[in-house]
Design a protein around this motif. Structure first.
Motif, PDB file in Angstrom:
ATOM      1  N   ASP A   1      11.331   0.299   1.053  1.00  0.00           N
ATOM      2  CA  ASP A   1      12.459   0.077   0.150  1.00  0.00           C
ATOM      3  C   ASP A   1      13.203  -1.208   0.507  1.00  0.00           C
ATOM      4  O   ASP A   1      13.630  -1.968  -0.378  1.00  0.00           O
ATOM      5  CB  ASP A   1      13.422   1.266   0.183  1.00  0.00           C
ATOM      6  CG  ASP A   1      12.872   2.484  -0.524  1.00  0.00           C
ATOM      7  OD1 ASP A   1      11.970   2.320  -1.368  1.00  0.00           O
ATOM      8  OD2 ASP A   1      13.344   3.602  -0.235  1.00  0.00           O
ATOM      9  N   GLU A   2      13.349  -1.456   1.790  1.00  0.00           N
ATOM     10  CA  GLU A   2      14.046  -2.670   2.232  1.00  0.00           C
ATOM     11  C   GLU A   2      13.243  -3.914   1.862  1.00  0.00           C
ATOM     12  O   GLU A   2      13.825  -4.941   1.466  1.00  0.00           O
ATOM     13  CB  GLU A   2      14.273  -2.613   3.737  1.00  0.00           C
ATOM     14  CG  GLU A   2      15.324  -1.590   4.157  1.00  0.00           C
ATOM     15  CD  GLU A   2      15.429  -1.424   5.661  1.00  0.00           C
ATOM     16  OE1 GLU A   2      14.559  -1.959   6.382  1.00  0.00           O
ATOM     17  OE2 GLU A   2      16.393  -0.741   6.119  1.00  0.00           O
ATOM     18  N   LYS A   3      11.936  -3.834   1.942  1.00  0.00           N
ATOM     19  CA  LYS A   3      11.104  -4.974   1.564  1.00  0.00           C
ATOM     20  C   LYS A   3      11.187  -5.235   0.060  1.00  0.00           C
ATOM     21  O   LYS A   3      11.243  -6.390  -0.384  1.00  0.00           O
ATOM     22  CB  LYS A   3       9.653  -4.714   1.992  1.00  0.00           C
ATOM     23  CG  LYS A   3       9.417  -4.743   3.501  1.00  0.00           C
ATOM     24  CD  LYS A   3       7.982  -4.408   3.827  1.00  0.00           C
ATOM     25  CE  LYS A   3       7.750  -4.292   5.342  1.00  0.00           C
ATOM     26  NZ  LYS A   3       7.820  -5.583   6.022  1.00  0.00           N
TER      27      LYS A   3
ATOM     28  N   THR B   1      -3.891  -4.058  -6.455  1.00  0.00           N
ATOM     29  CA  THR B   1      -2.787  -4.416  -7.345  1.00  0.00           C
ATOM     30  C   THR B   1      -3.141  -5.632  -8.185  1.00  0.00           C
ATOM     31  O   THR B   1      -2.918  -5.660  -9.401  1.00  0.00           O
ATOM     32  CB  THR B   1      -1.510  -4.691  -6.530  1.00  0.00           C
ATOM     33  OG1 THR B   1      -1.166  -3.523  -5.783  1.00  0.00           O
ATOM     34  CG2 THR B   1      -0.345  -5.056  -7.434  1.00  0.00           C
ATOM     35  N   TYR B   2      -3.709  -6.646  -7.561  1.00  0.00           N
ATOM     36  CA  TYR B   2      -4.104  -7.831  -8.316  1.00  0.00           C
ATOM     37  C   TYR B   2      -5.159  -7.488  -9.369  1.00  0.00           C
ATOM     38  O   TYR B   2      -5.051  -7.896 -10.533  1.00  0.00           O
ATOM     39  CB  TYR B   2      -4.639  -8.927  -7.396  1.00  0.00           C
ATOM     40  CG  TYR B   2      -5.186 -10.088  -8.194  1.00  0.00           C
ATOM     41  CD1 TYR B   2      -4.319 -11.003  -8.781  1.00  0.00           C
ATOM     42  CD2 TYR B   2      -6.550 -10.222  -8.409  1.00  0.00           C
ATOM     43  CE1 TYR B   2      -4.813 -12.038  -9.558  1.00  0.00           C
ATOM     44  CE2 TYR B   2      -7.056 -11.259  -9.184  1.00  0.00           C
ATOM     45  CZ  TYR B   2      -6.185 -12.158  -9.766  1.00  0.00           C
ATOM     46  OH  TYR B   2      -6.679 -13.169 -10.552  1.00  0.00           O
ATOM     47  N   LEU B   3      -6.177  -6.742  -8.983  1.00  0.00           N
ATOM     48  CA  LEU B   3      -7.252  -6.429  -9.923  1.00  0.00           C
ATOM     49  C   LEU B   3      -6.739  -5.651 -11.126  1.00  0.00           C
ATOM     50  O   LEU B   3      -7.047  -5.989 -12.276  1.00  0.00           O
ATOM     51  CB  LEU B   3      -8.359  -5.643  -9.218  1.00  0.00           C
ATOM     52  CG  LEU B   3      -9.204  -6.414  -8.204  1.00  0.00           C
ATOM     53  CD1 LEU B   3     -10.190  -5.476  -7.517  1.00  0.00           C
ATOM     54  CD2 LEU B   3      -9.955  -7.575  -8.873  1.00  0.00           C
ATOM     55  N   TYR B   4      -5.946  -4.616 -10.875  1.00  0.00           N
ATOM     56  CA  TYR B   4      -5.538  -3.726 -11.963  1.00  0.00           C
ATOM     57  C   TYR B   4      -4.369  -4.257 -12.787  1.00  0.00           C
ATOM     58  O   TYR B   4      -4.249  -3.914 -13.970  1.00  0.00           O
ATOM     59  CB  TYR B   4      -5.221  -2.337 -11.409  1.00  0.00           C
ATOM     60  CG  TYR B   4      -6.459  -1.515 -11.210  1.00  0.00           C
ATOM     61  CD1 TYR B   4      -6.962  -0.712 -12.225  1.00  0.00           C
ATOM     62  CD2 TYR B   4      -7.164  -1.565 -10.014  1.00  0.00           C
ATOM     63  CE1 TYR B   4      -8.118   0.021 -12.062  1.00  0.00           C
ATOM     64  CE2 TYR B   4      -8.326  -0.837  -9.832  1.00  0.00           C
ATOM     65  CZ  TYR B   4      -8.804  -0.038 -10.871  1.00  0.00           C
ATOM     66  OH  TYR B   4      -9.967   0.670 -10.702  1.00  0.00           O
TER      67      TYR B   4
ATOM     68  N   LEU C   1       4.171  -2.968  -3.137  1.00  0.00           N
ATOM     69  CA  LEU C   1       5.055  -2.199  -2.252  1.00  0.00           C
ATOM     70  C   LEU C   1       5.359  -0.823  -2.831  1.00  0.00           C
ATOM     71  O   LEU C   1       5.442   0.165  -2.089  1.00  0.00           O
ATOM     72  CB  LEU C   1       6.344  -2.981  -1.994  1.00  0.00           C
ATOM     73  CG  LEU C   1       6.197  -4.211  -1.091  1.00  0.00           C
ATOM     74  CD1 LEU C   1       7.444  -5.081  -1.161  1.00  0.00           C
ATOM     75  CD2 LEU C   1       5.912  -3.794   0.359  1.00  0.00           C
ATOM     76  N   GLU C   2       5.517  -0.742  -4.147  1.00  0.00           N
ATOM     77  CA  GLU C   2       5.721   0.570  -4.764  1.00  0.00           C
ATOM     78  C   GLU C   2       4.457   1.426  -4.619  1.00  0.00           C
ATOM     79  O   GLU C   2       4.550   2.636  -4.368  1.00  0.00           O
ATOM     80  CB  GLU C   2       6.082   0.425  -6.237  1.00  0.00           C
ATOM     81  CG  GLU C   2       6.297   1.755  -6.959  1.00  0.00           C
ATOM     82  CD  GLU C   2       7.329   2.651  -6.292  1.00  0.00           C
ATOM     83  OE1 GLU C   2       7.096   3.891  -6.241  1.00  0.00           O
ATOM     84  OE2 GLU C   2       8.361   2.144  -5.804  1.00  0.00           O
TER      85      GLU C   2
ATOM     86  N   THR D   1       6.092 -12.433  -7.286  1.00  0.00           N
ATOM     87  CA  THR D   1       7.103 -11.452  -6.890  1.00  0.00           C
ATOM     88  C   THR D   1       6.878 -10.116  -7.579  1.00  0.00           C
ATOM     89  O   THR D   1       7.006  -9.048  -6.960  1.00  0.00           O
ATOM     90  CB  THR D   1       8.511 -11.980  -7.220  1.00  0.00           C
ATOM     91  OG1 THR D   1       8.736 -13.198  -6.503  1.00  0.00           O
ATOM     92  CG2 THR D   1       9.579 -10.973  -6.828  1.00  0.00           C
ATOM     93  N   GLU D   2       6.518 -10.152  -8.856  1.00  0.00           N
ATOM     94  CA  GLU D   2       6.232  -8.916  -9.589  1.00  0.00           C
ATOM     95  C   GLU D   2       5.083  -8.150  -8.948  1.00  0.00           C
ATOM     96  O   GLU D   2       5.146  -6.920  -8.787  1.00  0.00           O
ATOM     97  CB  GLU D   2       5.902  -9.234 -11.044  1.00  0.00           C
ATOM     98  CG  GLU D   2       7.080  -9.720 -11.863  1.00  0.00           C
ATOM     99  CD  GLU D   2       6.683 -10.257 -13.223  1.00  0.00           C
ATOM    100  OE1 GLU D   2       7.584 -10.520 -14.037  1.00  0.00           O
ATOM    101  OE2 GLU D   2       5.460 -10.424 -13.476  1.00  0.00           O
ATOM    102  N   LEU D   3       4.030  -8.874  -8.571  1.00  0.00           N
ATOM    103  CA  LEU D   3       2.882  -8.224  -7.940  1.00  0.00           C
ATOM    104  C   LEU D   3       3.231  -7.675  -6.561  1.00  0.00           C
ATOM    105  O   LEU D   3       2.773  -6.595  -6.176  1.00  0.00           O
ATOM    106  CB  LEU D   3       1.709  -9.200  -7.845  1.00  0.00           C
ATOM    107  CG  LEU D   3       1.052  -9.577  -9.176  1.00  0.00           C
ATOM    108  CD1 LEU D   3       0.010 -10.674  -8.963  1.00  0.00           C
ATOM    109  CD2 LEU D   3       0.392  -8.358  -9.826  1.00  0.00           C
TER     110      LEU D   3
END
Length: 278
Positions: A272-274, A43-46, A14-15, A7-9
């Motif tokens: 934002d909704e997601k 996102t996963y890599l960094y 999304l951000e 969820t954090e990722l």
């Protein structure tokens, strides 16, 4: 990967996508579609994999990343900014005269950029060179790169693939972002490089096919790449161009234009909704 980390990722991705929309809207240009398709991989890599430190962007022991599909720079900039390499506010100045962030990554000016990008096909060669250097000097850093499916029509991609396999560059992992669209239409219509998995297998690579938006599949593929010790790994990531923005998904017209204010507002509302739903 537990549910909390997943969820954090997802929220981070999304951000980052929000920042892609903001940047390309402010610039009134850029490449949002192909940026949105590779955001989860970046996102996963960094944020979960690479050995990097924003406070030491030139650390010789850091893992390296090369954005071979350099026009997807808004995605890389967004992730770098969220990681802390430079202020997020720089994204609002994307492509402006004298701004830090231009249309392609510049390793001489932008913290966190390991290789400048330009003509398609060159980045994977640079990544192979970095991996060869690590092997030669006994360094333990790993090298990652993202190549576009349309970019894979370039002959230099396959020269690099042949070289990397010949040198047994097991510290090199190549993600191929297969969103099936390029500037002139579908890859199948323009000049199909498919089947990409079979081609990389024929070049003697370790090949893994995944959903490029699924963090668990990305994680499992990267771990499998680390466990392969005698050849480089190609992760064939099936993705959606314009992912998570309804009017951009699978729409070739969003390969190379920024959204106007009205459409940017609509895209940001959707994102934002997601985020709120997670």
């Amino acid at each position: 990967m537990n549910e909390q980390r997943r969820t954090e990722l997802k929220k981070l991705a999304l951000e980052a996508k929000r920042q892609i929309i903001i940047g390309t809207n402010r610039a009134k240009s850029g490449h949002p579609g192909g940026s949105l398709s590779c955001t989860e991989i970046l996102t996963y890599l960094y944020f979960d994999k690479m050995n990097i430190d924003p406070k030491k962007p030139k650390d010789p022991n850091r893992d390296r990343f090369v954005l071979s599909k350099g026009h997807a720079a808004p995605a890389l900039y967004a992730v770098l900014a969220l990681k802390g390499f430079f202020p997020v506010e720089e994204i609002e100045k994307l492509r402006k005269p004298y701004a830090l962030l231009q249309g392609h990554p510049d390793m001489k000016k932008i913290p966190g950029i390991d290789m400048s990008a330009g003509s398609l096909g060159q980045g994977i060669s640079a990544a192979a060179g970095m991996a060869l250097s690590a092997k030669h000097y006994g360094d333990d850093y790993r090298v990652y790169t993202i190549v576009g499916d349309g970019e894979s029509q370039e002959g230099q991609v396959w020269e690099a693939a042949m070289f990397a396999a010949h040198k047994k560059l097991s510290n090199l992992t190549v993600f191929v972002d297969v969103n099936h669209l390029q500037i002139d239409g579908t890859i199948e219509e323009v000049n199909s490089p498919l089947p990409l998995d079979k081609k990389f297998e024929a070049f003697n690579w370790n090949v893994i096919v995944i959903d490029g938006h699924d963090f668990e599949q990305i994680e499992a593929a990267v771990k499998a790449a680390e466990e392969c010790t005698d050849k480089p790994t190609a992760i064939i990531a099936e993705t959606v161009k314009g992912k998570d923005v309804s009017f951009m998904e699978n729409a070739v017209e969003w390969h190379g234009q920024g959204p106007n204010d009205e459409l940017a507002e609509k895209a940001l509302k959707e994102l934002d909704e997601k985020i709120a739903a997670l």
